[in-house]
Structures are given as structure tokens and as C-alpha cells.
Enzyme design. Structure first.
Site, PDB file in Angstrom:
ATOM      1  N   LYS A 158       2.193 -42.800   9.392  1.00  0.00           N
ATOM      2  CA  LYS A 158       1.095 -41.831   9.435  1.00  0.00           C
ATOM      3  C   LYS A 158       0.121 -42.049   8.278  1.00  0.00           C
ATOM      4  O   LYS A 158       0.551 -42.223   7.131  1.00  0.00           O
ATOM      5  CB  LYS A 158       1.647 -40.400   9.349  1.00  0.00           C
ATOM      6  CG  LYS A 158       2.415 -39.946  10.576  1.00  0.00           C
ATOM      7  CD  LYS A 158       2.861 -38.500  10.421  1.00  0.00           C
ATOM      8  CE  LYS A 158       3.418 -37.980  11.739  1.00  0.00           C
ATOM      9  NZ  LYS A 158       3.763 -36.553  11.673  1.00  0.00           N
ATOM     10  N   GLY A 165      -4.114 -37.692  15.209  1.00  0.00           N
ATOM     11  CA  GLY A 165      -3.582 -38.921  15.806  1.00  0.00           C
ATOM     12  C   GLY A 165      -4.154 -40.221  15.264  1.00  0.00           C
ATOM     13  O   GLY A 165      -3.622 -41.282  15.539  1.00  0.00           O
ATOM     14  N   GLU A 200       7.859 -41.333   8.581  1.00  0.00           N
ATOM     15  CA  GLU A 200       8.960 -40.403   8.823  1.00  0.00           C
ATOM     16  C   GLU A 200       9.655 -40.701  10.135  1.00  0.00           C
ATOM     17  O   GLU A 200       9.134 -41.459  10.959  1.00  0.00           O
ATOM     18  CB  GLU A 200       8.464 -38.941   8.761  1.00  0.00           C
ATOM     19  CG  GLU A 200       7.360 -38.597   9.717  1.00  0.00           C
ATOM     20  CD  GLU A 200       6.691 -37.242   9.435  1.00  0.00           C
ATOM     21  OE1 GLU A 200       6.632 -36.809   8.266  1.00  0.00           O
ATOM     22  OE2 GLU A 200       6.235 -36.638  10.405  1.00  0.00           O
ATOM     23  N   LYS A 201      10.818 -40.137  10.325  1.00  0.00           N
ATOM     24  CA  LYS A 201      11.575 -40.273  11.572  1.00  0.00           C
ATOM     25  C   LYS A 201      10.694 -39.788  12.720  1.00  0.00           C
ATOM     26  O   LYS A 201      10.008 -38.784  12.598  1.00  0.00           O
ATOM     27  CB  LYS A 201      12.845 -39.418  11.465  1.00  0.00           C
ATOM     28  CG  LYS A 201      13.770 -39.532  12.635  1.00  0.00           C
ATOM     29  CD  LYS A 201      14.767 -40.656  12.439  1.00  0.00           C
ATOM     30  CE  LYS A 201      15.539 -40.909  13.741  1.00  0.00           C
ATOM     31  NZ  LYS A 201      16.051 -42.295  13.800  1.00  0.00           N
ATOM     32  N   PHE A 202      10.680 -40.533  13.835  1.00  0.00           N
ATOM     33  CA  PHE A 202       9.896 -40.135  15.004  1.00  0.00           C
ATOM     34  C   PHE A 202      10.694 -39.131  15.834  1.00  0.00           C
ATOM     35  O   PHE A 202      11.809 -39.423  16.265  1.00  0.00           O
ATOM     36  CB  PHE A 202       9.543 -41.367  15.846  1.00  0.00           C
ATOM     37  CG  PHE A 202       8.862 -41.035  17.148  1.00  0.00           C
ATOM     38  CD1 PHE A 202       7.641 -40.367  17.167  1.00  0.00           C
ATOM     39  CD2 PHE A 202       9.449 -41.378  18.371  1.00  0.00           C
ATOM     40  CE1 PHE A 202       7.017 -40.056  18.377  1.00  0.00           C
ATOM     41  CE2 PHE A 202       8.823 -41.068  19.576  1.00  0.00           C
ATOM     42  CZ  PHE A 202       7.606 -40.406  19.574  1.00  0.00           C
ATOM     43  N   HIS A 208       4.742 -28.371  19.842  1.00  0.00           N
ATOM     44  CA  HIS A 208       3.835 -28.032  18.742  1.00  0.00           C
ATOM     45  C   HIS A 208       3.726 -26.512  18.700  1.00  0.00           C
ATOM     46  O   HIS A 208       3.116 -25.918  19.582  1.00  0.00           O
ATOM     47  CB  HIS A 208       2.459 -28.672  18.975  1.00  0.00           C
ATOM     48  CG  HIS A 208       1.393 -28.226  18.018  1.00  0.00           C
ATOM     49  ND1 HIS A 208       0.464 -29.077  17.474  1.00  0.00           N
ATOM     50  CD2 HIS A 208       1.096 -27.014  17.504  1.00  0.00           C
ATOM     51  CE1 HIS A 208      -0.345 -28.407  16.676  1.00  0.00           C
ATOM     52  NE2 HIS A 208       0.011 -27.150  16.683  1.00  0.00           N
ATOM     53  N   GLU A 275       1.397 -25.615  10.880  1.00  0.00           N
ATOM     54  CA  GLU A 275       1.818 -26.295  12.104  1.00  0.00           C
ATOM     55  C   GLU A 275       3.222 -26.853  11.944  1.00  0.00           C
ATOM     56  O   GLU A 275       3.514 -27.502  10.940  1.00  0.00           O
ATOM     57  CB  GLU A 275       0.891 -27.477  12.413  1.00  0.00           C
ATOM     58  CG  GLU A 275      -0.533 -27.102  12.720  1.00  0.00           C
ATOM     59  CD  GLU A 275      -1.370 -28.329  13.122  1.00  0.00           C
ATOM     60  OE1 GLU A 275      -2.508 -28.123  13.548  1.00  0.00           O
ATOM     61  OE2 GLU A 275      -0.886 -29.476  12.993  1.00  0.00           O
ATOM     62  N   ARG A 292      -8.481 -23.153   8.002  1.00  0.00           N
ATOM     63  CA  ARG A 292      -9.675 -22.610   8.674  1.00  0.00           C
ATOM     64  C   ARG A 292      -9.237 -21.627   9.752  1.00  0.00           C
ATOM     65  O   ARG A 292      -8.057 -21.528  10.074  1.00  0.00           O
ATOM     66  CB  ARG A 292     -10.423 -23.763   9.359  1.00  0.00           C
ATOM     67  CG  ARG A 292      -9.543 -24.470  10.376  1.00  0.00           C
ATOM     68  CD  ARG A 292     -10.268 -25.484  11.244  1.00  0.00           C
ATOM     69  NE  ARG A 292      -9.419 -25.944  12.322  1.00  0.00           N
ATOM     70  CZ  ARG A 292      -8.494 -26.901  12.221  1.00  0.00           C
ATOM     71  NH1 ARG A 292      -8.295 -27.507  11.073  1.00  0.00           N
ATOM     72  NH2 ARG A 292      -7.753 -27.232  13.271  1.00  0.00           N
ATOM     73  N   ARG A 336      -8.963 -23.616  27.598  1.00  0.00           N
ATOM     74  CA  ARG A 336     -10.242 -24.120  27.076  1.00  0.00           C
ATOM     75  C   ARG A 336     -11.031 -24.709  28.240  1.00  0.00           C
ATOM     76  O   ARG A 336     -10.601 -25.685  28.862  1.00  0.00           O
ATOM     77  CB  ARG A 336     -10.007 -25.200  26.022  1.00  0.00           C
ATOM     78  CG  ARG A 336      -9.302 -24.691  24.788  1.00  0.00           C
ATOM     79  CD  ARG A 336      -9.389 -25.732  23.692  1.00  0.00           C
ATOM     80  NE  ARG A 336      -8.574 -25.368  22.549  1.00  0.00           N
ATOM     81  CZ  ARG A 336      -8.578 -26.019  21.395  1.00  0.00           C
ATOM     82  NH1 ARG A 336      -9.370 -27.080  21.244  1.00  0.00           N
ATOM     83  NH2 ARG A 336      -7.813 -25.634  20.397  1.00  0.00           N
TER      84      ARG A 336
HETATM   85  C1  MV4 Z   1       4.814 -36.604  14.890  1.00  0.00           C
HETATM   86  C2  MV4 Z   1       5.354 -36.732  16.181  1.00  0.00           C
HETATM   87  C3  MV4 Z   1       6.682 -37.101  16.273  1.00  0.00           C
HETATM   88  N1  MV4 Z   1       7.414 -37.361  15.159  1.00  0.00           N
HETATM   89  N2  MV4 Z   1       5.581 -36.839  13.818  1.00  0.00           N
HETATM   90  C4  MV4 Z   1       0.295 -35.863  16.306  1.00  0.00           C
HETATM   91  C5  MV4 Z   1      -0.892 -35.430  15.497  1.00  0.00           C
HETATM   92  C6  MV4 Z   1      -0.448 -35.391  14.098  1.00  0.00           C
HETATM   93  N3  MV4 Z   1      -1.014 -34.280  13.422  1.00  0.00           N
HETATM   94  C7  MV4 Z   1       1.035 -35.348  14.154  1.00  0.00           C
HETATM   95  N4  MV4 Z   1       1.434 -35.736  15.466  1.00  0.00           N
HETATM   96  C8  MV4 Z   1       2.724 -36.035  15.772  1.00  0.00           C
HETATM   97  N5  MV4 Z   1       3.537 -36.255  14.705  1.00  0.00           N
HETATM   98  C9  MV4 Z   1       6.850 -37.236  13.967  1.00  0.00           C
HETATM   99  N6  MV4 Z   1       7.595 -37.498  12.883  1.00  0.00           N
HETATM  100  C10 MV4 Z   1       4.544 -36.471  17.288  1.00  0.00           C
HETATM  101  C11 MV4 Z   1       3.211 -36.140  17.086  1.00  0.00           C
HETATM  102  C12 MV4 Z   1       2.450 -35.913  18.292  1.00  0.00           C
HETATM  103  C13 MV4 Z   1       1.981 -34.652  18.654  1.00  0.00           C
HETATM  104  C14 MV4 Z   1       2.169 -33.539  17.827  1.00  0.00           C
HETATM  105  C15 MV4 Z   1       1.695 -32.314  18.192  1.00  0.00           C
HETATM  106  C16 MV4 Z   1       1.025 -32.155  19.391  1.00  0.00           C
HETATM  107  C17 MV4 Z   1       0.816 -33.221  20.212  1.00  0.00           C
HETATM  108  C18 MV4 Z   1       1.270 -34.476  19.851  1.00  0.00           C
HETATM  109  C19 MV4 Z   1       1.054 -35.558  20.702  1.00  0.00           C
HETATM  110  C20 MV4 Z   1       1.509 -36.795  20.328  1.00  0.00           C
HETATM  111  C21 MV4 Z   1       2.186 -36.983  19.134  1.00  0.00           C
END
Ligand code: MV4
Length: 447
Positions: A158, A165, A200-202, A208, A275, A292, A336
Site C-alpha cells: 500500500k 486504491g 500488510e496481510k491481505f 467495509h 474506517e 471530513r 447514490r
Molecule cells: C485492504 C484490503 C484487504 N486487505 N487491506 C481499498 C482502499 C484502501 N483504502 C484500502 N483497501 C483495501 N485494503 C488489506 N490488508 C482490501 C481493500 C479493498 C477494499 C476496502 C474497502 C472497500 C472496498 C475495497 C475494495 C477492494 C479492496
């Protein structure tokens, strides 16, 4: 209390802020670009100042123009809405330097939360759960491989300046680390002028879920419950709801406490959002903090019966918050409505609205700046309306949403209304059975 607030934004959020200011007896100043002369925010405000040509960079992002507009109108505060300058630390500092109250976060808060690796480290130190990964920034690709081997693949690379993204890559095995490292750092450098990366770990199939918080100038922080924002496409939210269908009373208390801990750790002042990613075991992890007001704030307002813009203005004026946490007393969903063609890869569809009928009735709220005869300019984001429905149960809110969507008539442009109608007929969505992966497999068909 402030006598006059300048709203440094356009569209529905400018109207949303003007409406609350009117109710609070505060005068309002609209700013507008040459493309927005005929906009409702210009007509609804007490005064309006043109700040430049259509392109955002020359108008809604033009700091000297906006400050000049605030000075000549004698505004004592600026509300930035969302997007544009809402999380711009330089703008926050410049407002302060001009003795204009910025209704948002301090420059230090914006920078501290805008750097994702730093924000994560701050939260981990405060005892907020975070995803296992690198200890701050990675030195190089070798360092990335070392950390990934330790925590195990898959991992996510990241960009520390990222969000939405950009500069983010899933890495499934060590053999692919180099190429993802190269493309992610290159993308982050080009997009943010900062190619710092962490890892970080996926988490494979998370939800969300975000917690709304409010903090005042006296150190009090409370939470205002959650919003489920898992229905997204290419990091654009499409539908948000509260309560989250995945939430339990126990989890809400735990996540609420974690969000308050996050807010207290940084002495958060104003309204903000913490979040989280939530996995199938209901373990949750800090992801980002937004400083915000967010697009989806109305679903929270509906279920806790609370004006978040009013609270934001009061906090900025130094009025203490009640300090009580708020829990949902009903169910709300927001769709939306964008000027986009859902049958054509959600391609933008600006243009003139030739005919319009806005839904109403019990449990229906529409936050929108459009009117019959209005032309949606191509320069800005494509949100044309937020349709929010509220009822005692989730299923009733969904039924009201279907009814309201079917009443909504917007002619002359393509909108995402047909997408929402189909989504509402999806049995898994209807059961609340969805994660951030849902939109990857959802396909919209011609009626
Ligand atoms: C992640 C994840 C899975 N594992 N982190 C997407 C936007 C960014 N702010 C963080 N995101 C993600 N981080 C880890 N370690 C998956 C996402 C992610 C995601 C997160 C929230 C809402 C939609 C998403 C769509 C794809 C990936």
C-alpha cells in the site's frame, strides 16, 4: 457563533451546508465557477462570488480566490464540504493564518491521518486493532520480501500517501513481489509525489464498516454508530446503510469503543470517520481515518436523529458535545444516483435534464442540487442525487427504496437508477449477505 460561513464547494453538499446554516441563523456565501452560474447553491446562498473558470484547479481548488472571496464578504468561517479542499492541510493552515475558522481538521491532523503508515502506527500504539504487517515504511523490495515471508502470503502493498486504491497491489507469491513493487511505487510517485510503501496481510473478503465519531475542543469524543459501505465499484461507493446487516450489539460496542479510542489518541476535534475492515469472524482492523464530513453522512443522521453539519459547526465554534454515544433507532439506506450509464461501464453521462420528478412520501429523503432544465457540467463528479430511505426495519427501508427509485424520473441523461433497482432485486443483497467483493460478480442487464 459564526455570523457568516463561506461554503467552498458546489452541488448537493453546498446546498446541504447552506440549509443547516439557514436553520442556525448563519448567513451564507456561495462560491462558484463559471460553469456553475445557474447552480442552486448560488441561488440559495445569501451572497455568491465567482472564483474562476470551470476547471476545478482554477476555481474550487483555487485557494487565493477562495480566501479573497471570504475576505471581501467578511466571512468568519469556511465549510469545505467533502472532496476539493476538505482534507488539504495547506488550505486549513491558510484559513487559520487569515483568522478564518476552517470547519474541519487542523493541518497537523490532516497530514497525520493522510499519511496512512503513520496513521496506522498512531492507532496501533493507542491499542486500536491493525492488520499485521510492516513496522512503518518499507526500505526496499528486499525489506518487503522479508516482511511478507514472515507474515505469510498473500500480502497487500500500500502507498502511504494512497487511499482510493491507488498505489495498492495484492501480492500472492514472492516471485511477483518485484514487479508489483515497481508498478506500485511508480504509480504512487506519479499520483502523490510520494512513493513510500508499507505492507500488510491481505484480507480476502472483508466488509467495509466505518464508525462516525465526533470530538470537541475539550477532549470529549463519542461515536455515532456505523455505516456499511461494502457495496463499492472501483473504490467508488454506490450504496451505504446503517445499521450494517453484519453488525451485532456486541460488535457495535467493541467497534464504537475502538473508534473513540482512535479519536482520543489524536485529540480529534470535529466530526470524523474511522474506517475498519471486518473479516468473516467479526475481527476488525483500523484502515483509515477521514477528517471530513462524508457523502454518506445522511444515513447516520436518519437513524440517530441528529444533524451532523450542525454538530460540525457547533464544534468549530467551541461548543461542547453531549459526550453520549448514539445508537441506531431505525434503519436507513442511501443509493447514490450518478449521471453515469450503468450499461456502459458506468461511463459519465453529463448533459441537460429535460424532465424531472423527485420522489417523496414517508421515509424518503433526497439530497440533490438538480432541477428540471439544469445542465450537469462535465467537469466535476457525477453525483446528481442521494436517495435515502428510513424505516423501522431493514426490509421496510429497502421496500421504500424500491418504491422511491421507481418514482424517480430523470430524463435527458443516463443515471444509475436502473442499477439500483436491479441491485435491490438481488436476493443476496436483500438478505444483507454482501462483502466488498459483491460488485465484482454483480452484472447489470438490459431490462
Ligand atoms: C485492504 C484490503 C484487504 N486487505 N487491506 C481499498 C482502499 C484502501 N483504502 C484500502 N483497501 C483495501 N485494503 C488489506 N490488508 C482490501 C481493500 C479493498 C477494499 C476496502 C474497502 C472497500 C472496498 C475495497 C475494495 C477492494 C479492496
Amino acid at each position: 457563533m459564526f455570523k457568516k460561513i463561506l461554503i467552498a464547494n458546489r452541488g448537493e453538499i453546498a446546498l446541504r451546508v447552506i440549509r443547516t446554516c439557514k436553520e442556525m441563523g448563519i448567513n451564507t456565501v456561495a462560491v462558484y465557477s463559471e460553469a456553475d452560474k445557474e447552480s442552486l447553491h448560488v441561488r440559495f446562498a445569501d451572497e455568491a462570488v465567482c472564483i474562476g473558470p470551470a476547471q476545478s484547479a482554477k476555481s474550487y481548488l483555487n485557494i487565493p480566490s477562495i480566501i479573497a472571496a471570504a475576505e471581501i464578504t467578511n466571512s468568519d468561517a469556511i465549510h469545505p464540504g467533502y472532496g476539493f479542499l476538505a482534507e488539504n492541510s495547506k488550505f486549513s493552515a491558510i484559513c487559520d493564518g487569515h483568522k478564518i475558522k476552517f470547519i474541519g481538521a487542523s493541518p497537523e491532523m490532516i497530514d497525520g491521518m493522510g499519511d496512512k503508515a503513520q496513521a496506522k502506527a498512531t492507532m496501533a500504539k493507542a491499542g486500536v486493532p491493525t492488520i499485521p504487517g510492516s513496522d512503518g515504511l518499507l526500505k526496499d523490495v528486499k525489506d518487503a520480501k522479508k516482511v511478507a515471508k514472515k507474515i505469510g502470503y498473500p500480502v497487500m502493498l500500500k502507498a502511504t500517501a494512497g487511499g482510493g486504491g491507488k498505489g495498492m497491489r495484492i501480492v500472492w507469491e514472492e516471485d511477483n513481489m518485484q514487479k508489483h513493487w515497481d508498478s506500485a511505487t511508480q504509480e504512487a510517485g506519479a499520483s502523490f509525489g510520494n512513493d513510500g510503501m508499507y505492507l500488510e496481510k491481505f484480507l480476502e473478503d472483508p466488509r467495509h464498516i466505518e464508525i462516525q465519531i465526533a470530538g470537541d475542543s475539550y477532549g470529549m469524543v463519542c461515536h455515532l454508530s456505523e455505516r456499511d459501505c461494502s457495496i463499492q465499484r472501483r473504490h467508488q461507493k454506490l450504496v451505504e446503510e446503517t445499521p450494517s446487516p453484519f453488525m451485532t450489539e456486541k460488535l457495535r460496542i467493541k467497534m464504537g469503543k475502538a473508534a473513540v479510542k482512535a479519536g482520543k489518541a489524536v485529540s480529534y476535534e470535529g466530526v470524523g470517520t474511522v474506517e475498519f475492515l471486518v473479516d468473516k469472524n467479526r475481527d476488525f482492523y483500523f484502515m483509515e481515518m477521514n477528517t471530513r464530513i462524508q457523502v454518506e453522512h445522511p444515513v447516520t443522521e436518519e437513524v440517530i436523529n441528529y444533524d451532523l453539519i450542525k454538530e460540525q459547526i457547533k464544534i468549530a465554534a467551541g461548543i461542547p458535545i453531549s459526550g453520549k454515544d448514539h445508537f441506531p433507532t431505525s434503519c436507513a439506506v442511501e443509493c447514490r444516483i450518478n449521471a453515469e450509464d450503468p450499461l456502459n461501464d458506468f461511463r459519465p453521462s453529463p448533459g441537460k435534464i429535460t424532465n424531472l420528478h423527485i420522489p417523496g412520501g414517508h421515509g424518503v429523503r433526497v439530497d440533490s442540487h438538480i432541477y428540471a432544465g439544469y445542465t450537469i457540467p462535465p467537469y466535476y463528479d457525477s453525483l446528481v442525487a442521494k436517495l435515502i430511505t428510513t424505516a423501522q426495519t431493514r426490509e421496510e427501508a429497502m421496500k421504500t427504496m424500491e418504491r422511491a427509485l421507481s418514482e424517480f424520473v430523470i430524463e435527458g441523461i443516463k443515471t444509475t437508477i436502473p442499477f439500483h433497482l436491479q441491485l435491490l432485486r438481488n436476493p443476496e443483497f436483500r438478505k444483507g449477505n454482501y462483502t466488498t467483493k459483491f460488485m465484482e460478480s454483480f452484472t447489470i442487464t438490459e431490462e
